[in-house]
Design an enzyme around this catalytic site. Sequence first.
Site, short mmCIF file in Angstrom:
data_model
loop_
_atom_site.label_atom_id
_atom_site.label_comp_id
_atom_site.label_asym_id
_atom_site.label_seq_id
_atom_site.Cartn_x
_atom_site.Cartn_y
_atom_site.Cartn_z
N HIS A 136 38.87 36.98 39.16
CA HIS A 136 40.19 37.26 39.71
C HIS A 136 40.84 35.97 40.21
CE1 HIS A 136 38.37 41.28 39.90
NE2 HIS A 136 39.59 41.74 39.82
N ASP A 165 40.88 42.75 30.23
CA ASP A 165 40.96 42.92 31.67
C ASP A 165 42.37 42.52 32.08
OD1 ASP A 165 40.24 43.47 34.29
OD2 ASP A 165 38.44 42.21 34.27
#
Length: 550
Positions: A220, A293
């Site tokens: 992330h 993702d």
Amino acid sequence: MSASTASDETATPEEMLGRMSLAEKVGQVMMCEVYGTDPDRAHEGNRRRFEVDTAAEAVRLLHLGSAIYFRWTDSFADGPQALAGLSARLQEIARRDCGTGMLIATDQEQGPSSRFGPPATQFPGAMALGAVGSTGLARGAAAATGEELAAVGINVDFAPDADVNINPGNPVIGVRSFGSDPGQVARMVATQVAGYQEDAGISACAKHFPGHGDTSTDSHTGLPVIGHSRRRWEQVDAPPFLAAIEAGVDLVMTAHIRFPGLEPDGHPATLSRRVLTDLLRTELGFDGVIITDSLKMSGVRQDHDDAEVAVRALEAGADMILMPPDPVAARDAVVAAVTGGRLAPEVLDAKVLRVLRLKARRGLLGGPSSPARPDLSVVGSAAHRALADEITGAAVTLLREGAAPLPVRPAGRRVLVCGWGEAENADLVDLLADRLRGLGAVATGAQSGQEPSAGMRESLAAAASDQDLVVCLTHDVTASSAQADLVGRLAASGTPTVVVSVGVPYDVAHLPATVTQFAAYSSAAPVAGAIARLLTGDLRASGVMPVGIR
């Protein structure tokens, strides 16, 4: 109204594809978050994201074929009834716009990666199931979770996690993995795919390909590098994905990681043709939908601008792009790539066709129809809660037998409950203290958090010396951390101390040997009841450590 809205419930995916404009096709390969519980009501999130007021306008603007729900999009804010209404209305809007319903997804792995909170049943996550070791219970948890999602109109769960967690310092997977044994993880992944797809009738998604289990960087916020050789990948990372594919998993999600053993040019897996097309599609034989993702994550945004990333992901072999940071720019870039000859029309068609075939399996083709009335009685049903309690209790694992005499008779005993209490949907410290008070103990709860201050550590150690028992909850302890110091001070107070790890079980490596230590692998609310039963002898710690400690 586009030509494709003329379709009916008997249209085949191929017929649907033939009726779509280029813009509609691009909409089918995008999944975006939309904001609010009512798609016809203005929400600031939609203004920021799409420069339109409502989710309905966003769907029409981009001809969106798929949406994803989060807590921070306020999708779950008004409870199951409103959530079911949101889903039904989005389906109606999408069907009228381009003749096909939506894939509506969320991340409900259970454990820390859960979006649908109470009254939905809160199961412990994958590592707890790994500690139990029962494929039957793993399938039951997936089936129950899937039934509750289906009841509110969610037809895709981005679960199970197929990563093999062999790095104790992994900051992003941890308890989301079933464990460190590839064979065990593979069995659990396959059985959960069956629970979601065969039992609950929703789509499962194995993630994060080619394997995110041996990282020390969170994708992330950065771009992790996996140092495994191709042979090591075949032995460790590949088995769960192979098992998922053999089980017929509908989707596989990519990982934003560098994996030089598979992609020597250094491209993130999400942008690598070698990884997505040559390996996953051709070599492993996966013929379902490959989805990236989130493209908002830093791990995939290192070398290219956001619009370029969207095109490169499709070129690499992805069928769907998840959450592009600028959806309109991503749409325009993909359209330009097709009209400019960079992305062949037949390549885009193949991607859209995979998405439409998945929708056909889930009954999502065709124009507007009257939605079935949802049966919300399954959400948080007594049977599902009982199953969650059973799994939670069966997962508890004895890590180290210290000086604390167990079981205890709680009546009249002074018990200090402290430590990390920020449960997924409750204050776990307070819940456990309440449970013990209900059993007659004089219990005090003191949440001290992830980094208890020096003053907090000192005061808790002083309070512990006047107690009959201390129970301390820990969460992802590291060496020389404030949590480790707190446990050391509690142990030095002379009062018998029991430590329960409610995150990863690796805490045991950093805590004193004199304390009795258990792992619960979860901070979901049912853990409080399991710990109370453990202390009183009504529960035996029968779980088996699913990861190695080093």
